[in-house]
Scaffold this motif. Structure first.
Motif, PDB file in Angstrom:
ATOM      1  N   ASP A 154      18.397  -7.877   7.019  1.00 38.00           N
ATOM      2  CA  ASP A 154      18.018  -9.208   7.462  1.00 38.00           C
ATOM      3  C   ASP A 154      18.825 -10.166   6.473  1.00 38.00           C
ATOM      4  OD1 ASP A 154      16.040  -8.541   8.728  1.00 38.00           O
ATOM      5  OD2 ASP A 154      14.387  -9.339   7.759  1.00 38.00           O
ATOM      6  N   TYR A 209      16.775 -15.742   4.054  1.00 37.75           N
ATOM      7  CA  TYR A 209      15.798 -16.596   5.189  1.00 37.75           C
ATOM      8  C   TYR A 209      16.035 -18.063   4.484  1.00 37.75           C
ATOM      9  CZ  TYR A 209      13.472 -12.788   7.194  1.00 37.75           C
ATOM     10  OH  TYR A 209      13.281 -11.630   7.884  1.00 37.75           O
ATOM     11  N   ARG A 210      15.858 -19.282   5.367  1.00 36.75           N
ATOM     12  CA  ARG A 210      15.974 -20.505   4.869  1.00 36.75           C
ATOM     13  C   ARG A 210      14.632 -20.774   4.497  1.00 36.75           C
ATOM     14  NH1 ARG A 210      19.922 -22.064   3.532  1.00 36.75           N
ATOM     15  NH2 ARG A 210      21.745 -20.713   4.249  1.00 36.75           N
ATOM     16  N   VAL A 211      14.507 -21.699   3.371  1.00 32.21           N
ATOM     17  CA  VAL A 211      13.032 -22.258   3.082  1.00 32.21           C
ATOM     18  C   VAL A 211      12.810 -23.412   4.150  1.00 32.21           C
ATOM     19  CG1 VAL A 211      11.819 -23.344   1.240  1.00 32.21           C
ATOM     20  CG2 VAL A 211      13.553 -21.688   0.819  1.00 32.21           C
ATOM     21  N   PRO A 212      11.518 -23.181   4.483  1.00 32.01           N
ATOM     22  CA  PRO A 212      11.289 -24.496   5.619  1.00 32.01           C
ATOM     23  C   PRO A 212      10.966 -25.752   4.681  1.00 32.01           C
ATOM     24  CG  PRO A 212       9.692 -22.453   5.586  1.00 32.01           C
ATOM     25  CD  PRO A 212      10.591 -22.233   4.713  1.00 32.01           C
ATOM     26  N   PHE A 269       8.371 -20.656   1.068  1.00 31.95           N
ATOM     27  CA  PHE A 269       8.198 -19.470   2.026  1.00 31.95           C
ATOM     28  C   PHE A 269       6.875 -19.256   2.188  1.00 31.95           C
ATOM     29  CE2 PHE A 269      12.550 -17.672   0.389  1.00 31.95           C
ATOM     30  CZ  PHE A 269      13.219 -18.166   1.475  1.00 31.95           C
ATOM     31  N   ASN A 270       6.502 -19.037   3.302  1.00 29.62           N
ATOM     32  CA  ASN A 270       4.984 -18.286   3.685  1.00 29.62           C
ATOM     33  C   ASN A 270       5.087 -17.104   3.127  1.00 29.62           C
ATOM     34  OD1 ASN A 270       5.735 -17.312   5.712  1.00 29.62           O
ATOM     35  ND2 ASN A 270       5.135 -18.705   7.135  1.00 29.62           N
ATOM     36  N   THR A 290       4.860 -14.559   5.150  1.00 31.96           N
ATOM     37  CA  THR A 290       5.615 -13.777   6.014  1.00 31.96           C
ATOM     38  C   THR A 290       7.034 -13.680   5.513  1.00 31.96           C
ATOM     39  OG1 THR A 290       3.878 -14.293   7.528  1.00 31.96           O
ATOM     40  CG2 THR A 290       5.747 -13.068   8.341  1.00 31.96           C
ATOM     41  N   LEU A 291       7.347 -14.890   5.530  1.00 31.95           N
ATOM     42  CA  LEU A 291       8.893 -15.354   5.066  1.00 31.95           C
ATOM     43  C   LEU A 291       9.247 -14.637   3.798  1.00 31.95           C
ATOM     44  CD1 LEU A 291       9.337 -18.971   6.530  1.00 31.95           C
ATOM     45  CD2 LEU A 291      10.192 -16.718   7.443  1.00 31.95           C
ATOM     46  N   GLY A 298       9.818 -10.927   4.112  1.00 31.38           N
ATOM     47  CA  GLY A 298      11.085 -10.794   4.423  1.00 31.38           C
ATOM     48  C   GLY A 298      12.248 -10.926   3.572  1.00 31.38           C
ATOM     49  N   GLU A 299      12.374 -11.923   2.948  1.00 33.88           N
ATOM     50  CA  GLU A 299      13.247 -12.187   1.841  1.00 33.88           C
ATOM     51  C   GLU A 299      13.122 -11.213   0.698  1.00 33.88           C
ATOM     52  OE1 GLU A 299      15.714 -14.227   2.348  1.00 33.88           O
ATOM     53  OE2 GLU A 299      16.418 -13.687   0.360  1.00 33.88           O
TER      54      GLU A 299
END
Ligand SMILES: Cc1cc2nc3c(=O)[nH]c(=O)nc-3n(C[C@H](O)[C@H](O)[C@H](O)COP(=O)(O)OP(=O)(O)OC[C@H]3O[C@@H](n4cnc5c(N)ncnc54)[C@H](O)[C@@H]3O)c2cc1C
Ligand SMILES: Cc1ncc(C[n+]2csc(CCOP(=O)(O)OP(=O)(O)O)c2C)c(N)n1
Ligand code: SF4
Ligand code: SF4
Ligand code: SF4
Ligand SMILES: [Mg+2]
Lengths: 351, 597
Positions: free
Chosen positions: B452, B455-458, B477-478, B480-481, B484-485
């Motif tokens: 992966d 991931y971008r932070v929402p 990040f929630n 789930t994210l 992944g990170e």
């Protein structure tokens, strides 16, 4: 074996060849062999050699029989053609494939059981016909896959893991290949990639029957004291007669050995084999001398490695049979059914 | 000749864990990232809390020196989002009060005074309170937290996060906050008979910009950090429609983004340097530009223009880069006509300075020309025994994580000082190295490498975010994210440990290593050796791991640089010569373990 896949990430400075491939692109699926098996190192050497030769993977056909060694084509050249034959029958399938399509590069991978026991006859005939191929026997002196029985290359007097002595004479594949007329013969050791990779490259570039007997310790069943195919034994008794550099047309020719010590041999495809002599008197262009040298050294318990014989002007099976240049599998009905007049002419030739 | 790597050298293995080595407080990063992947947020939080004291705050604001160091950034495009993973631990930790040290009631009889209630002082207090010290913290402001509260805007760091983490400290017992009390004399404070004093007063002065028009336009020219604290404390809630921010550091970035939320529609950042040379971090610049704030570079402010006693704009000289014959970079006038940019307000964010008007100059403490005191970087002591510095007060403006790192050292020194011990005898870190093997191909960590990308932070929708200066922009990040990170982490603390005696030189590790880290070769001098490994080892900041001489007279050399810690070398090794062993390095903090006796 390993459970995870080899990560896709690679060294950031990993070089690419002129096709834009890295060495990693010549890999296959993850090996299922025992950790430390010599066969995996040979796969590594094949990958390195094909990368360095810049072979388009889809122009290579890899064929094998049965055994741990014969499983290895799955672990390299994942984008090449492959055929896994029944036990000991790789040579005839390879011969057939080669006749049907002479444009592919043929790599036969086999074991000492596959080639010296059940497949001995097949091996001998493929060699004597001069099939254009590189034939590698990954020689560990045992049937690794079936749990370590002595194979036909096991030396007389060597001991199994359980201490049982082998009473039968071992077959020396190199001598056999020389006698059968192989035009490129080498022996190497899975634990010496510096020697093995150039030998594979030159063997792949060779026109005619090229053979490499590569000693490849079976860590599971034949790497103990009393074995003559263990890492320690081979390292102690290894006598390299020369070191090879393969110089392709693209590379600038650099001389790094003192003149007189280096023999240059130009192969059919234009590549130059630059051989650095280690054994003063060894001449790799003389079949009879090679056989004699091997016998003498063997009697002293030495394992002779290096490029042992090469005939750079060799012919192959297609030359002797006089096949057309176009691969047979590409001939169309027009060439294959030339009509009554042509048939009459042929028949007249037999009268 | 390159020496064999000492088998168990804490520093050698610590250095392999790039992030932890780079973190000023040496937070055991991979350990907490694995706990996050495991959903054990509270445990991940506590590891952070122990090391860096402010996980929730730092998880939003840290300067993250660990990330440029992160190995992942060397094997693909971007490092692990270490900082924002810290926030995942903080956001999801639940109630951690049970894991906090119980408030101390037993006092050890020693009294410590602290000047300033910023992160530096608070972290010293955190380390010392459980040891029974009686701590008095003085701060001129009305609320604790120092610049964390006064400067860093609420849209980056919500109040509740500060309150919670300050509370964790004050609840430890023995800490008295005396807010609204400015210390005007160090001499006077010493006279109160404290056993030791910690100076954590920060670098509170914003640098002036003395160019023509400054006086005349004064009503609409504001010093950035003072203006930000007025916003934080609710004294300012408007700014003009057209705003120019002068400066290129973090303060400038916070000023421009705050302006956008207080009525600034046409907000520009104008810097004298080139865009690349700006002091602000790349992500800060990105965030500003995302909020429609252009950044104009190579413009030197010449004059504040004004009319009828009111600011009308700023005049700039346009410069360009020139290299002199020694290759040095200089900014020289470009010859282009000066530019005038109209505006209603200017925020000056061109630097920050120390100011110690309250420290008498005859006490033994030396100051340099910039009013920075001479502080021992190891003990944090100064020319006056018993007085210690930390945070921005020690070596000029830095950041929170450095303030925390200084604080741990200062706390050790204060403790040693109060116990009559030698301050220069620093305690070694706690170190362990434990095999992670669970079965033939089983490890206690997940050795499969994630492909992966970072991931971008929402973020909150821009239009909504710009409406309220107190609304946090990043949503975090929630889980789930976060998972992944977290999986992108390479577990650099799970070390490849090599046992010479077991190696049969079969090459299995060399063949399987996806990164070509391993070479068996003749030993040589390091510089030369680096050139003949299976892959060139050009990153000299990364060590070579060298075995003893093996039976073939060669050595095993592993370049640590881009090792994925995938464990494949150990999986493919038939004899167990390679093993994956987790190193755990924990810095020793003030307390019994740091005692030299
Ligand atoms: C606009 C801005 C944004 C920033 N953003 C970040 C960021 O995102 N991440 C980051 O890591 N760092 C950031 N920083 C830097 C960070 O805030 C400081 O490095 C950090 O707060 C320093 O901590 P400290 O404890 O040394 O001092 P401070 O936080 O400055 O605290 C010092 C305290 O001492 C008090 N004080 C001073 N003198 C006296 C006196 N004589 N008597 C009593 N009290 C006194 C002050 O009122 C203040 O409360 C930012 C700084 C600014 C200005
Ligand atoms: C016709 C047939 N006979 C016997 C076998 C059993 N068998 C499988 S592998 C093998 C020997 C393989 O030895 P070798 O070629 O040396 O391979 P290694 O596993 O040692 O690499 C045998 C006898 C078989 N698969 N098929
Ligand atoms: S049994 Fe022997 S030959 Fe087969 S994989 Fe294992 S080590 Fe290799
Ligand atoms: S990959 Fe993980 S352990 Fe390695 S440096 Fe980055 S965050 Fe740290
Ligand atoms: S853990 Fe081993 S196999 Fe994996 S990258 Fe590192 S050295 Fe290579
Ligand atoms: Mg075999």
């Amino acid at each position: 074996m390993t459970y995870i896949l080899k990560p896709r990430l690679h060294h950031p400075q990993l070089p690419t060849n002129s096709l834009g491939y890295t060495r990693r692109d010549y890999e296959g699926s993850v090996s299922t062999l025992c950790a430390g098996c010599g066969h995996d190192s040979i796969s590594g050497a094949i990958i390195q050699a094909c990368f360095e030769l810049e072979l388009p993977p889809h122009r290579v056909a890899k064929l094998s029989g049965i055994g741990c060694s014969s499983k290895t084509p799955d672990y390299f050249l994942g984008n090449s053609h492959g055929f896994n034959t029944v036990h000991g029958r790789m040579p005839s399938v390879l011969t057939g494939a080669n006749l049907a399509n002479r444009e592919l590069i043929y790599l036969g991978v086999s074991g000492d059981g596959d080639s010296a026991s059940i497949g001995l006859g097949q091996f001998a005939h493929a060699i004597r016909r001069g099939v254009n191929m590189l034939y590698i026997v990954e020689n560990n002196g045992v049937y690794g896959l079936t749990k370590g029985q002595f194979s036909a290359t096991s030396d007389k007097g060597s001991k199994s893991k359980r201490g049982v002595e082998n009473h039968d004479s071992g077959i020396d594949m190199v001598s056999l290949a020389l006698q059968m007329g192989a035009t490129y013969v080498a022996r190497s050791f899975s634990g010496d990639k510096a020697q093995l990779v150039p030998l594979i490259k030159a063997g792949l570039a060779h026109k005619g029957a090229a053979f490499i007997d590569c000693i490849s310790p079976c860590v599971q069943f034949n790497n103990h004291n009393g074995s003559t195919k263990s890492f320690d034994y081979v390292r102690e008794h290894n006598e390299a007669v020369n070191r090879l550099d393969v110089i392709s047309h693209r590379d600038p020719i650099k001389v790094d050995y003192a003149p007189g010590q280096t023999v240059r041999v130009q192969q059919h495809d234009g590549s130059i084999l630059s051989l650095h002599k280690l054994a003063e008197l060894y001449n790799p262009n003389n079949r009879a001398q090679a056989l004699g040298y091997l016998q003498a050294r063997q009697a002293r318990g030495q394992i002779v490695t290096g490029l042992l014989f090469v005939d750079p002007g060799a012919h192959d099976l297609h030359d002797s049979v006089g096949t057309v240049d176009t691969p047979l599998n590409q001939l169309t009905e027009r060439e294959l059914v030339p009509g009554q007049a042509a048939l009459d002419r042929i028949n007249a030739g037999f009268r | 000749m390159l020496q064999q790597t000492r088998a168990v050298s804490p520093d050698y293995f610590h250095k392999v864990v790039d992030c932890q080595w780079a973190c000023p407080a040496h937070t055991p990063v991979p350990e907490y990232i694995r706990l996050i992947a495991d959903g054990r947020y509270a445990d991940a939080y506590m590891i952070n809390w122990k090391s860096n004291v402010f996980p929730g705050i730092l998880g939003r604001t840290c300067d993250r020196p660990c990330e440029p160091a992160c190995r992942r950034g060397r094997v693909e495009d971007e490092p692990v989002a270490i900082c924002r993973l810290k926030r995942v631990a903080a956001d999801n930790k639940g109630d951690v009060s049970g894991q906090m040290p119980a408030p101390t009631t037993a006092r050890n009889g020693k009294r410590i005074a602290m000047v300033g209630a910023g992160p530096a002082s608070l972290a010293v207090a955190r380390d010392l309170a459980p040891l029974g010290y009686e701590i008095v913290i003085y701060d001129a402001e009305t609320a604790s937290g120092g610049m964390i509260r006064s400067q860093i805007p609420r849209f980056r760091l919500p109040m509740e996060v500060i309150d919670e983490e300050v509370d964790f400290i004050t609840r430890l017992g023995g800490i008295e906050l005396r807010m609204g009390q400015r210390i005007d004399s160090l001499k006077g404070l010493i006279a109160e008979g404290y056993d030791a004093i910690f100076v954590g007063s920060g670098a509170p002065r914003g640098r002036e910009l003395d160019i023509p028009g400054r006086q005349e336009a004064a009503a609409n020219v504001h010093i950035g950090i003072d203006w930000l604290s007025s916003v934080s404390f609710g004294h300012v809630d408007r700014i003009g429609r057209r705003v120019i921010v002068l400066g290129g550091g973090n303060t400038a970035m916070d000023c421009c983004r705050t302006s956008r939320r207080l009525g600034g529609e046409d907000v520009k950042v104008i810097v004298r340097s080139g865009f690349e040379e700006m002091k602000a971090s790349p992500w800060e610049k990105e965030d500003a530009m995302h909020e429609d704030i252009p950044i104009l570079n190579m413009r030197v402010p010449k004059e504040f223009t004004h009319k009828d006693g009111k600011l009308t704009g700023v005049l700039f000289e346009v410069v360009e880069v020139q290299y002199d014959d020694k290759g040095r970079r200089r900014l020289v006038p470009s010859g282009a006509p000066d530019e005038h940019h109209e505006c209603d307000d200017v925020l000056v964010a061109v630097g920050q300075e120390n100011a110690f008007p309250w420290i008498e100059r005859d006490l033994g403490i030396t100051f340099d020309e910039w009013d920075v005191p001479k502080v021992d970087p190891v003990t944090m002591g100064c020319g006056l025994p018993g007085v210690f510095f930390g945070g921005d007060a020690a070596f000029g403006p830095k950041n929170i994580i450095w303030a925390v790192a200084h604080a741990h050292e200062a706390a050790i020194s204060i403790h040693k000082y109060c116990q009559g011990e030698d301050l220069h005898q620093r305690p070694p870190p706690d170190f362990s190295l434990v095999s992670q093997k669970m079965g033939i191909h089983e490890w206690s960590y997940d050795n499969d490498i994630s492909n992966d990308r970072r991931y971008r932070v929402p973020q909150r929708d821009k239009a909504e975010a710009l409406k309220d200066v107190r609304l946090e922009v990043e949503l975090g990040f929630n889980p789930t994210l976060g998972l992944g990170e977290a999986q992108r982490c390479l577990n650099c603390d799970v070390q490849t440990v090599f046992a010479d005696k077991l190696c049969i030189e079969c090459d299995a590790c060399v063949d399987i290593c996806p990164m070509d880290c391993i070479t068996f070769t003749e030993v040589g001098e390091e510089d030369e050796l680096r050139t003949r490994l299976n892959a060139p080892a050009t990153n000299t900041t990364q060590d070579l791991y060298v075995s003893g001489v093996l039976p073939t007279a060669r050595v095993m050399v592993k370049d640590e640089d881009v090792c994925l810690h995938c464990g494949l070398c150990a999986e493919r090794c038939p004899t167990g010569a390679w093993d994956m062993q987790k190193s755990y390095v924990e810095m020793t903090q003030a307390g019994a373990a740091c005692s030299s006796r």
